[in-house]
Design a protein around this motif. Sequence first.
Motif, PDB file in Angstrom:
ATOM      1  N   ALA A   1     -20.334  65.812  27.233  1.00 14.56           N
ATOM      2  CA  ALA A   1     -20.491  67.727  27.554  1.00 14.56           C
ATOM      3  C   ALA A   1     -19.264  68.539  27.763  1.00 14.56           C
ATOM      4  CB  ALA A   1     -21.474  67.628  29.144  1.00 14.56           C
TER       5      ALA A   1
ATOM      6  N   GLY B   1     -24.764  66.295  23.970  1.00 17.76           N
ATOM      7  CA  GLY B   1     -25.104  66.321  25.245  1.00 17.76           C
ATOM      8  C   GLY B   1     -25.948  64.792  26.203  1.00 17.76           C
TER       9      GLY B   1
ATOM     10  N   SER C   1     -29.219  66.477  26.621  1.00 22.35           N
ATOM     11  CA  SER C   1     -29.177  67.247  25.879  1.00 22.35           C
ATOM     12  C   SER C   1     -29.600  68.388  26.523  1.00 22.35           C
ATOM     13  CB  SER C   1     -29.150  66.908  23.876  1.00 22.35           C
ATOM     14  OG  SER C   1     -30.175  66.159  24.296  1.00 22.35           O
TER      15      SER C   1
END
Lengths: 246, 210
Positions: free
Chosen positions: B59, B173, B177
């Motif tokens: 991220a 991510g 995510s």
Amino acid sequence: MKATQCFYQDGEHKWVAIVRDPARPDCLIDTNEYLVSYNGSGLLLDPGGAEIFPAVFSALSAEFDPAALTGLFASHQDPDIISSLALWLEFNPKLPCYVSWLWASFIPHFGGSAETFVAIPDEGMEINLNGLNLQAIPAHYLHASGNFHLYDAKAKVLFSGDVGAALLPAKSDNLFVENFDAHIRHAEAFHRRWMGSNEAKRAWCERVSRLNIDMLCPQHGAIYQGADVERFINWFDGLRVGVAVG
Amino acid sequence: MTQNPSIGISQSRASTAGQDLVRIVRINEEIKSIVAVAFKINIMALNAIFLAKRAGTTALGFGVLSNELRVFSQDLKSAMGGLSGVIHEAVTEVSVVLKDQRLISLLNRAQEESGGNARVAAALELRQKQMVEHQSQLRAHRRQLKMVMENVAQLVELGGVLAKSAKIEAAYGQGFSNALGQVSGEFDGVVEDIRHSLVNLNKSEFFLQR
């Protein structure tokens, strides 16, 4: 338009009442404005609220050249007394306004600058109108905490601000009190509530009793003349004031 | 009593200035709501930065964008502060114009009822000149307000791009995510709220006058 009535004249020395505006909206209390003129100069007493400026100005113009006004006198700070100040200053920015020192920094909220105000000390002062001596007479707490009346010894006229005021019924348009007993009924509640101090009232009655007064001119209602002046002072002296119901 | 056309004009202008005051107050309320949203973005971005740190290398991009969104929220708050300053000046000017109009209206009536007085005429002329100057100042404030709003609109477009990019980054991510996607969706939502408020501001009749 308001009416003007000259009620005292001795050559170039005049007292003029500006009274009774038939076009006045009911929500505005009726007021009397007074002009003292002497040798071509004029002093306007309690010039009134902003809303009635057009009526006062036009009535005054019919009787006197407003450009010859040399000052304004405000008995105290109320809006019906002096909220027209900004308009008078539009007309003549150099017009001085005589008022108790107590209100000299409050009234500028209506208009004017530091130069506009002539602060009257608590003990009063003489105001010279082109050779005529007028006397600012203390009337503190009647009803405002800084309050003055104006005495003209030559004309024997006392402008008494709210003292002597009567809330008369519509269509009562006599300039002078015609029947004291009937008239005073319209003054009683006003004086009981508006006048805040019995001590101040007694002091005022003693003070003005020493003056030679032919006419006592309040800012609302009719003018007391002759024997009615003493009648009024005695009546006021005996009235218990500062009384609110409820 | 006869009707004085100048009084009519003055009263109509007075009501316009009165309406202007109401409109400015509404604009100011909208600005306050945008400032509140800017504060919300700042807190959201701070949380997003922590979330991105927890998500680690997957991220990184999201973290950078969150940081940018935080900068955006501060820039937005500062731009709205500038708008408030112009609003304050506009309120002052509208109040002065209202006072001019009231004095002119009463002087006009005095002039009409007294049958004409040279000094009142002179006072009227002077006050009318002053009112024209004050109205011109008000127009300048209106233009300045419009300009600052256009700058804010550009800033908000940038915020929108950042929020959309954060949405894309959230997709990378991995295990985070969903969480990142939820946060970026919220970013998108609040930026959309600001855009909506700006559209409302631009519609204000205050800006339609010349």
